[in-house]
Scaffold this active site. Sequence first.
Site, PDB file in Angstrom:
ATOM      1  CB  SER A 211      -0.789  -0.096   1.022  1.00 21.23           C
ATOM      2  OG  SER A 211      -1.384  -1.064   1.066  1.00 21.23           O
ATOM      3  CG  HIS A 267      -1.928   3.860   3.113  1.00 23.68           C
ATOM      4  ND1 HIS A 267      -2.928   3.677   4.041  1.00 23.68           N
ATOM      5  CD2 HIS A 267      -0.942   2.608   3.566  1.00 23.68           C
ATOM      6  CE1 HIS A 267      -2.999   2.380   4.351  1.00 23.68           C
ATOM      7  NE2 HIS A 267      -1.827   1.930   3.945  1.00 23.68           N
TER       8      HIS A 267
END
Length: 289
Positions: A211, A267
């Site tokens: 991610s 992230h």
Amino acid sequence: MKPVVALRLPLGQDLRGFIALLERLKVPCRVSEDAGEQVLWVPDGHWAEEVRSLYARLPAGAPEPLLAGTPAPAGESAWRRARSSPVTLLVLLAALLVSLVTLMGENLALVRWFTFLDFHVQGDYLWFAPLSDTLSGQWWRLFSPILLHFWIPGMGPLHLVFNALWYWELGRRIEARQGGLMLVLLTLVFGLASNVAQYVYGGPGLFGGLSGVLYGLLGYCWLYQWLAPHPAFRLPRGVLAMMLGWLLLCLTGVFSLGGVAVANAAHVGGLLAGCASGLLGGALARWRR
């Protein structure tokens, strides 16, 4: 900026399909007539080279553009497309292999070889080794968490599936335009940035997944395209808004993946590294043009 000639073609040559393809790819162009020929104009020499290369392959245009920003010939198989993006495919196969051998995070004896910090199990607790062990002789741990994916209660392999789909979408763009070596470099840089960010923010713990790399690739394509537009980096409508919206939703803390904590710092760290790289790469490309 003075327009330049990309193509000179006979008046009888039908350019409608090719012009439609350029319009879908957001390539600025116009056609005029000069000395009994059709003349296709573009803003600069860089665009002219791209248009000539595209016309050499698809003079009649194509029904649909590839996700990587290049047209797909009608009838092209998924396997042939995969073979054209070998580095993207290899990264995904590595993530799949690690997910299988670690049983999506259930086999802790193997998971510990891919975590940012080594650990051992004592009762119901995980005891993590100091960061100095990673920095001294276990350097692969700085990157290896990107291959780890976990089984989410109630959602199954969604963690792996979601990341694989978006890495396939974004990674192919960069590999098609800038080559596999650049994709490897960016994957490692964004993986390092996201892993370090998650460790600094959250401390010792189990985290992993592509991610953070995905947000890095997203930021890279976004700002590179902003500074030096190119069809390969033009993201589909709504992708940027959806990905950033998902990031903000997770940051609020109101959303949980089946009770599994979301690695928000990874992230954000990946996105910031991607934006910085996109600004640098886009600025260099713009300067070269």
